[in-house]
Design a protein around this motif. Sequence first.
Motif, PDB file in Angstrom:
ATOM      1  N   ALA A 177       9.057  46.013  35.851  1.00  0.00           N
ATOM      2  CA  ALA A 177      10.434  45.569  36.068  1.00  0.00           C
ATOM      3  C   ALA A 177      10.446  44.056  36.128  1.00  0.00           C
ATOM      4  O   ALA A 177       9.394  43.398  36.193  1.00  0.00           O
ATOM      5  CB  ALA A 177      10.978  46.168  37.357  1.00  0.00           C
ATOM      6  N   GLN A 190      16.051  49.332  42.623  1.00  0.00           N
ATOM      7  CA  GLN A 190      14.887  49.213  43.485  1.00  0.00           C
ATOM      8  C   GLN A 190      14.816  50.363  44.475  1.00  0.00           C
ATOM      9  O   GLN A 190      13.731  50.847  44.814  1.00  0.00           O
ATOM     10  CB  GLN A 190      14.905  47.877  44.238  1.00  0.00           C
ATOM     11  CG  GLN A 190      14.631  46.657  43.375  1.00  0.00           C
ATOM     12  CD  GLN A 190      15.885  46.040  42.772  1.00  0.00           C
ATOM     13  OE1 GLN A 190      16.800  46.757  42.368  1.00  0.00           O
ATOM     14  NE2 GLN A 190      15.939  44.724  42.721  1.00  0.00           N
ATOM     15  N   LEU A 193      13.478  53.201  42.572  1.00  0.00           N
ATOM     16  CA  LEU A 193      12.058  52.954  42.336  1.00  0.00           C
ATOM     17  C   LEU A 193      11.228  53.383  43.542  1.00  0.00           C
ATOM     18  O   LEU A 193      10.143  53.968  43.382  1.00  0.00           O
ATOM     19  CB  LEU A 193      11.840  51.472  42.046  1.00  0.00           C
ATOM     20  CG  LEU A 193      10.394  51.013  41.811  1.00  0.00           C
ATOM     21  CD1 LEU A 193       9.856  51.579  40.508  1.00  0.00           C
ATOM     22  CD2 LEU A 193      10.316  49.488  41.804  1.00  0.00           C
ATOM     23  N   PHE A 203       5.532  43.600  38.358  1.00  0.00           N
ATOM     24  CA  PHE A 203       6.774  42.822  38.317  1.00  0.00           C
ATOM     25  C   PHE A 203       6.533  41.602  37.444  1.00  0.00           C
ATOM     26  O   PHE A 203       5.646  40.791  37.722  1.00  0.00           O
ATOM     27  CB  PHE A 203       7.227  42.405  39.717  1.00  0.00           C
ATOM     28  CG  PHE A 203       8.622  41.839  39.716  1.00  0.00           C
ATOM     29  CD1 PHE A 203       9.717  42.677  39.837  1.00  0.00           C
ATOM     30  CD2 PHE A 203       8.838  40.488  39.559  1.00  0.00           C
ATOM     31  CE1 PHE A 203      11.016  42.169  39.799  1.00  0.00           C
ATOM     32  CE2 PHE A 203      10.123  39.960  39.521  1.00  0.00           C
ATOM     33  CZ  PHE A 203      11.207  40.808  39.642  1.00  0.00           C
ATOM     34  N   GLY A 450      11.230  45.665  29.169  1.00  0.00           N
ATOM     35  CA  GLY A 450      12.053  46.280  30.199  1.00  0.00           C
ATOM     36  C   GLY A 450      13.283  45.451  30.515  1.00  0.00           C
ATOM     37  O   GLY A 450      13.257  44.222  30.508  1.00  0.00           O
ATOM     38  N   PHE A 453      16.424  44.313  36.652  1.00  0.00           N
ATOM     39  CA  PHE A 453      16.893  45.085  37.798  1.00  0.00           C
ATOM     40  C   PHE A 453      18.392  44.877  37.998  1.00  0.00           C
ATOM     41  O   PHE A 453      19.144  45.824  38.224  1.00  0.00           O
ATOM     42  CB  PHE A 453      16.164  44.653  39.061  1.00  0.00           C
ATOM     43  CG  PHE A 453      14.960  45.474  39.408  1.00  0.00           C
ATOM     44  CD1 PHE A 453      14.907  46.833  39.201  1.00  0.00           C
ATOM     45  CD2 PHE A 453      13.861  44.870  40.006  1.00  0.00           C
ATOM     46  CE1 PHE A 453      13.806  47.593  39.563  1.00  0.00           C
ATOM     47  CE2 PHE A 453      12.749  45.607  40.369  1.00  0.00           C
ATOM     48  CZ  PHE A 453      12.719  46.970  40.151  1.00  0.00           C
ATOM     49  N   TYR A 485      14.464  50.030  35.189  1.00  0.00           N
ATOM     50  CA  TYR A 485      13.039  49.746  35.071  1.00  0.00           C
ATOM     51  C   TYR A 485      12.427  50.753  34.104  1.00  0.00           C
ATOM     52  O   TYR A 485      13.079  51.723  33.686  1.00  0.00           O
ATOM     53  CB  TYR A 485      12.340  49.815  36.432  1.00  0.00           C
ATOM     54  CG  TYR A 485      12.560  51.102  37.204  1.00  0.00           C
ATOM     55  CD1 TYR A 485      11.704  52.198  37.045  1.00  0.00           C
ATOM     56  CD2 TYR A 485      13.635  51.232  38.093  1.00  0.00           C
ATOM     57  CE1 TYR A 485      11.910  53.380  37.761  1.00  0.00           C
ATOM     58  CE2 TYR A 485      13.848  52.401  38.804  1.00  0.00           C
ATOM     59  CZ  TYR A 485      12.981  53.472  38.638  1.00  0.00           C
ATOM     60  OH  TYR A 485      13.193  54.631  39.332  1.00  0.00           O
TER      61      TYR A 485
END
Length: 531
Positions: A177, A190, A193, A203, A450, A453, A485
């Motif tokens: 992500a 998130q 996730l 990340f 990707g 977020f 993500y």
Amino acid sequence: MPGIPESPDRSPASRIATTRRQALMGGAVTLGAAALGTTLGTSSASAATSTPRGPVISDPFTLGVASGDPFHNSVVLWTRLAPDPLADDGLGGMPDQTVEVEWQVSQDENFRRIVSSGTVETGPDQAHSVHVEAGGLRPRADYFYRFRAAGEISPVGRTRTTTAPGARLERFSFAFASCQSYTHGHYTAQGHLADEDLDLVAFLGDYIYETGDQGDIGRGHLPAVEVRSLAEYRIRHAQYKTDENLQAAHAAFPWAVVFDDHELENNWADDTSYEEDIPSEEFLLRREQALKAYYEHMPLRAAQRPAGPDLHLYRRLTFGNLVDMHLLDTRQYRDPQVEDTEREDPERTLLGADQRRWLSRGLSESRATWNVLAQQVFFSQRDFAEGDATNFSDDAWDNYKVERDGVRDELAQVSNPVVITGDVHANYVVDVKADFDDPASATVATELVGTSFTSGRDGAEQNPGDAVQLQENPHIKFINRRRGYVRNTVTPTEWTADYRVVDKVSSPGAPITDRARFVIESGEAGARPLA
């Protein structure tokens, strides 16, 4: 492409993950005095009445806990003491003195089977952040961890070590992500996730945004200016870390982080500001402040501790015999951006000489089934102009064409190369071609890009210009601009990438769905969609 329903086998794992998340985030409350007394070296009777050592600090763990950069025998544990995380001086409400912090790692979440523990000191020069490299752990094992400072107990985090290098590994599950502007959206993705069952989160940059943007959803940046000083960068990181969904995602599994540009300034390159005409010496002072604050808020090892304006970010994580993950730094060593007419200069570098040699050596020596380049900016060629004209991004690998093509040619020589990318606030699937100008040339690798977020607000299925991108770049197989993500399941025979998205981030609570699913077969570069 229509959305893909959840696979039936995901539901039990999701239920387990949700239960685990609730336990982790409530761990400091539910453990109770008896557990603390027996595991932290006092009797259960005295645990409730003992006087804390050092200053009295109310709730220093407002920023949660995190783990990162797992090895087969150790992992980084992180927290930062900040009872007043948004205090104007950037010190989080902590006293101007050193504080002792105890830490524990346990095989169970009730901390009855402690396997590693210790005490560290932290102080104002580190913004009272804590980085523990907990060792003596078993390969491919789940652990729980927590901290205590001034008599207060942190939430409980869960982490996982890797399989030993070269040992057989049948399955590796991770998500990647990037780009989580606090002002552009709620951290709904998130939160989802945190409910996954993963070995790792990678990340890929833009953890914070440096701007003074206030947005229009009630999540304005603090301080309300573009951040430049150490105190301001610390406050900005702390503001992002106060989000409960982000804390939950950090507490659920280890992360491997790299920065991109907005942790410092938009599109910066080495010692050069992209936005301002200022001397390098002045920009390097700002870079020093930004990277110090970045390290203070990330679960990074001591090897990544900054020295002045420099932070050694590029590194490699190994997951048994299955995956070698090469984490790159595409900011600190790059030449400044130039016009398209200069992009084919063979001397131009994105990686710098030392990182380039490190990457070449790592790729040539890898014996893993899959080789992953975890990095920040678009790797494959991407022409935005229709017809015979060309127009390439000056901030991506296209602006460093000769070096990019050299890395591509090295990827063609290794086992199952996959490039994972952030930055562009959109999902892409791309065939990496031996010659990007010849659609008939061999596909030598796969690039999975990707979406963000939150950055870019709610997004859309596609932008109007995406039709031109698909037409002019036939190696691009998929574009989608929702937020979310990418979840990846890697085995010795295939790599499955689920593009998980939410419909909106402008308000909280959107469900998550699999927008698309692609599979890469071992031994066959390029991804194919699954209906």
